[in-house]
Design a protein around this motif. Structure first.
Motif, PDB file in Angstrom:
ATOM      1  N   LEU A 133       0.836  -1.185   0.000  1.00  0.00           N
ATOM      2  CA  LEU A 133       0.000   0.000   0.000  1.00  0.00           C
ATOM      3  C   LEU A 133       0.881   1.249   0.000  1.00  0.00           C
ATOM      4  N   SER A 134       0.415   2.277  -0.690  1.00  0.00           N
ATOM      5  CA  SER A 134       1.169   3.521  -0.772  1.00  0.00           C
ATOM      6  C   SER A 134       0.187   4.678  -0.821  1.00  0.00           C
ATOM      7  N   ALA A 135       0.714   5.915  -0.816  1.00  0.00           N
ATOM      8  CA  ALA A 135      -0.143   7.089  -0.713  1.00  0.00           C
ATOM      9  C   ALA A 135       0.220   8.139  -1.762  1.00  0.00           C
ATOM     10  N   HIS A 136      -0.740   9.022  -1.992  1.00  0.00           N
ATOM     11  CA  HIS A 136      -0.554  10.232  -2.786  1.00  0.00           C
ATOM     12  C   HIS A 136       0.064   9.924  -4.160  1.00  0.00           C
ATOM     13  N   GLY A 137       1.105  10.654  -4.521  1.00  0.00           N
ATOM     14  CA  GLY A 137       1.653  10.518  -5.866  1.00  0.00           C
ATOM     15  C   GLY A 137       2.198   9.150  -6.177  1.00  0.00           C
ATOM     16  N   VAL A 138       2.775   8.487  -5.179  1.00  0.00           N
ATOM     17  CA  VAL A 138       3.290   7.136  -5.402  1.00  0.00           C
ATOM     18  C   VAL A 138       2.154   6.210  -5.814  1.00  0.00           C
ATOM     19  N   ALA A 139       1.054   6.287  -5.056  1.00  0.00           N
ATOM     20  CA  ALA A 139      -0.092   5.438  -5.361  1.00  0.00           C
ATOM     21  C   ALA A 139      -0.715   5.817  -6.704  1.00  0.00           C
ATOM     22  N   LEU A 140      -0.870   7.116  -6.942  1.00  0.00           N
ATOM     23  CA  LEU A 140      -1.518   7.560  -8.168  1.00  0.00           C
ATOM     24  C   LEU A 140      -0.769   7.071  -9.403  1.00  0.00           C
ATOM     25  N   ARG A 141       0.546   7.161  -9.380  1.00  0.00           N
ATOM     26  CA  ARG A 141       1.322   6.700 -10.539  1.00  0.00           C
ATOM     27  C   ARG A 141       1.148   5.200 -10.753  1.00  0.00           C
ATOM     28  N   ARG A 142       1.053   4.450  -9.660  1.00  0.00           N
ATOM     29  CA  ARG A 142       0.834   2.999  -9.801  1.00  0.00           C
ATOM     30  C   ARG A 142      -0.551   2.718 -10.371  1.00  0.00           C
ATOM     31  N   TYR A 143      -1.554   3.464  -9.917  1.00  0.00           N
ATOM     32  CA  TYR A 143      -2.917   3.227 -10.395  1.00  0.00           C
ATOM     33  C   TYR A 143      -3.065   3.645 -11.855  1.00  0.00           C
ATOM     34  N   ARG A 144      -2.336   4.683 -12.295  1.00  0.00           N
ATOM     35  CA  ARG A 144      -2.383   5.048 -13.696  1.00  0.00           C
ATOM     36  C   ARG A 144      -1.757   3.956 -14.565  1.00  0.00           C
ATOM     37  N   LYS A 145      -0.761   3.299 -14.012  1.00  0.00           N
ATOM     38  CA  LYS A 145      -0.119   2.204 -14.741  1.00  0.00           C
ATOM     39  C   LYS A 145      -0.972   0.943 -14.687  1.00  0.00           C
ATOM     40  N   HIS A 146      -1.649   0.725 -13.553  1.00  0.00           N
ATOM     41  CA  HIS A 146      -2.490  -0.462 -13.350  1.00  0.00           C
ATOM     42  C   HIS A 146      -3.856  -0.012 -12.831  1.00  0.00           C
ATOM     43  N   PRO A 147      -4.716   0.548 -13.671  1.00  0.00           N
ATOM     44  CA  PRO A 147      -5.983   1.130 -13.191  1.00  0.00           C
ATOM     45  C   PRO A 147      -6.918   0.130 -12.538  1.00  0.00           C
ATOM     46  N   LYS A 148      -6.774  -1.150 -12.820  1.00  0.00           N
ATOM     47  CA  LYS A 148      -7.656  -2.145 -12.216  1.00  0.00           C
ATOM     48  C   LYS A 148      -7.273  -2.472 -10.780  1.00  0.00           C
ATOM     49  N   TRP A 149      -6.181  -1.890 -10.298  1.00  0.00           N
ATOM     50  CA  TRP A 149      -5.775  -2.104  -8.915  1.00  0.00           C
ATOM     51  C   TRP A 149      -6.581  -1.236  -7.945  1.00  0.00           C
ATOM     52  N   ALA A 150      -7.381  -0.313  -8.456  1.00  0.00           N
ATOM     53  CA  ALA A 150      -8.004   0.663  -7.567  1.00  0.00           C
ATOM     54  C   ALA A 150      -9.404   1.034  -8.044  1.00  0.00           C
ATOM     55  N   PHE A 151     -10.115   1.796  -7.215  1.00  0.00           N
ATOM     56  CA  PHE A 151     -11.414   2.364  -7.558  1.00  0.00           C
ATOM     57  C   PHE A 151     -11.519   3.709  -6.847  1.00  0.00           C
ATOM     58  N   ARG A 152     -12.473   4.543  -7.262  1.00  0.00           N
ATOM     59  CA  ARG A 152     -12.676   5.830  -6.610  1.00  0.00           C
ATOM     60  C   ARG A 152     -13.827   5.727  -5.625  1.00  0.00           C
ATOM     61  N   ASP A 153     -13.533   5.967  -4.366  1.00  0.00           N
ATOM     62  CA  ASP A 153     -14.555   5.888  -3.330  1.00  0.00           C
ATOM     63  C   ASP A 153     -15.563   7.019  -3.527  1.00  0.00           C
ATOM     64  N   PRO A 154     -16.878   6.725  -3.605  1.00  0.00           N
ATOM     65  CA  PRO A 154     -17.874   7.762  -3.875  1.00  0.00           C
ATOM     66  C   PRO A 154     -18.074   8.732  -2.714  1.00  0.00           C
ATOM     67  N   SER A 155     -17.668   8.351  -1.499  1.00  0.00           N
ATOM     68  CA  SER A 155     -17.841   9.246  -0.356  1.00  0.00           C
ATOM     69  C   SER A 155     -16.691  10.237  -0.228  1.00  0.00           C
ATOM     70  N   THR A 156     -15.453   9.748  -0.335  1.00  0.00           N
ATOM     71  CA  THR A 156     -14.296  10.624  -0.145  1.00  0.00           C
ATOM     72  C   THR A 156     -13.720  11.126  -1.459  1.00  0.00           C
ATOM     73  N   HIS A 157     -14.104  10.468  -2.566  1.00  0.00           N
ATOM     74  CA  HIS A 157     -13.560  10.753  -3.895  1.00  0.00           C
ATOM     75  C   HIS A 157     -12.081  10.387  -4.004  1.00  0.00           C
ATOM     76  N   ALA A 158     -11.545   9.707  -2.991  1.00  0.00           N
ATOM     77  CA  ALA A 158     -10.148   9.270  -3.013  1.00  0.00           C
ATOM     78  C   ALA A 158     -10.032   7.949  -3.760  1.00  0.00           C
ATOM     79  N   LEU A 159      -8.864   7.715  -4.301  1.00  0.00           N
ATOM     80  CA  LEU A 159      -8.585   6.426  -4.913  1.00  0.00           C
ATOM     81  C   LEU A 159      -8.215   5.433  -3.823  1.00  0.00           C
ATOM     82  N   GLU A 160      -8.811   4.255  -3.882  1.00  0.00           N
ATOM     83  CA  GLU A 160      -8.562   3.211  -2.894  1.00  0.00           C
ATOM     84  C   GLU A 160      -8.143   1.933  -3.609  1.00  0.00           C
TER      85      GLU A 160
END
Length: 393
Positions: free
Chosen positions: A252-279
């Protein structure tokens, strides 16, 4: 490339991926059988430092001083702190591999232990894809396969510490979601204050056997293990398990580290509808929305977390001079936040094995407050004999 230029298929959506079994997918996975997998993104600990061992033991709720108290451990069978056998999972819990867009549950665990992990050891984990069975039909989640990852843990001397066969169930999330209501139960569990007080009294009364050797000669068929209690399982229990270095695949990682991983592997994450954060998909273990997308009721425990509890139960019973040689566990039903799990077992056999060890064979169980055995299993432990020195290692 700017955010606005990001291709649609590289954006993270509000749903978990919903892939389906196809002939192409199955053929592609068959072609990968025997492959050694990359583990760099999934390794959490390489060295068994004092603090890494302490953090892990606390993350599974195991306060055996053999793992944490230098003075106590110096007088014990190893002459120093050692890690609980489940520490291997804090080195490498599992690997994210294949089955694009499908959901997954850890289904079974088989582990053999070959050497203790001593303070300062460097553990190298290797992982191999050993294949899969299916697809077959099931009432629980529709079509599914069961795959097998073999994970080996080696120390700095080239000695095999443990071998772990991680068996996972893979399923189509849309089918799992359709069946969610058929498995509905009252969650969170409606505990009374009196019940909670009794549970906590039981937990506080638990004491590991520790320095008092349990002799193989004295163990009898049908002897019962001490009962160990976990729960009510809470959010912090799951966070502590993650903080201990166990389970996340990948880390698990946070902020830019996580975002870059999710852009590379978008199926690793989803956008939480309550916080709008990527999880991450892994958040099914602490995020109710993610858990429901997976077909569960609310957030639930980690599969190998239960195996850590099973190992805690075993080391609690055998004492410092014993050694766990093998465990097996099947994960049945979800263990939801608010559940209580009690672990125990009984002796079903004893012998001198091919290694010359005096071993006891056990049938183990883990029951929730609904009376379900959420982890039937077996174990083999080695115990000292009255005529022998208790020291091992």
């Amino acid at each position: 490339m700017t955010t606005m230029d990001t291709p649609r298929d590289a954006r993270v959506g509000r749903e978990l991926a919903t892939g389906r079994f196809t002939d192409e997918m199955l053929a592609g996975m068959r072609a990968l059988i025997g492959t050694e997998l990359r583990t760099d993104a999934c390794v959490n600990n390489e060295y068994a430092t004092r603090l890494a061992i302490l953090r892990f033991a606390e993350g599974i709720g195991d306060d055996n001083p053999l793992w944490s108290d230098e003075e106590y451990a110096a007088a014990g069978p190893y002459g120093e702190i050692v890690a609980p056998p489940s520490f291997i999972f804090a080195c490498l819990g599992s690997v994210q591999f294949g089955w694009r867009g499908l959901g997954g549950f850890h289904a079974e665990t088989d582990v053999t232990f070959h050497a203790p992990i001593r303070i300062g050891d460097k553990i190298t984990a290797r992982a191999f894809f050993d294949g899969f069975d299916g697809p077959t039909d099931s009432s629980f989640g529709g079509r599914r396969i069961q795959d097998y990852l073999r994970q080996e843990y080696w120390n700095q001397d080239g000695a095999l510490v443990a071998r772990f066969i991680c068996s996972r169930m893979r399923f189509e999330r849309t089918e799992m979601q359709k069946r969610r209501e058929s498995r509905a139960i009252e969650i969170p569990h409606p505990w009374t204050e009196e019940e909670l007080e009794r549970i906590e009294d039981d937990i506080l009364a638990e004491v590991p056997r520790g320095a008092r050797p349990r002799s193989w000669d004295d163990v009898q068929i049908d002897d019962e293990l001490d009962v160990l209690t976990k729960g009510p399982i809470g959010l912090t229990d799951e966070i502590a398990y993650i903080a201990s270095g166990a389970a996340p695949i990948p880390r698990l990682s946070a902020h830019g580290v996580a975002l870059r991983r999710y852009r590379k592997h978008p199926k690793w994450a989803f956008r939480d509808p309550s916080t709008h954060a990527l999880e991450p998909v892994y958040s099914v273990h602490y995020n109710d929305y993610a858990a429901k997308l997976q077909g569960a009721q609310i957030a639930y425990d980690v599969g190998i977390q239960r195996s850590c509890w099973q190992l805690h139960s075993l080391t609690h019973w055998i004492g410092d001079a014993g050694m766990v040689k093998a465990i097996h566990g099947q994960y049945r039903s979800h263990v939801y936040l608010s559940d209580v799990v009690r672990l125990g077992g009984s002796v079903v056999g004893k012998e001198i094995d091919s290694d010359g060890d005096a071993v006891v064979h056990l049938r183990t169980w883990a029951r929730n407050q609904r009376g379900q055995n959420v982890m039937p299993g077996t174990a083999t432990v080695a115990l000292p004999r009255r005529s022998e020195e208790p020291a091992r290692g």
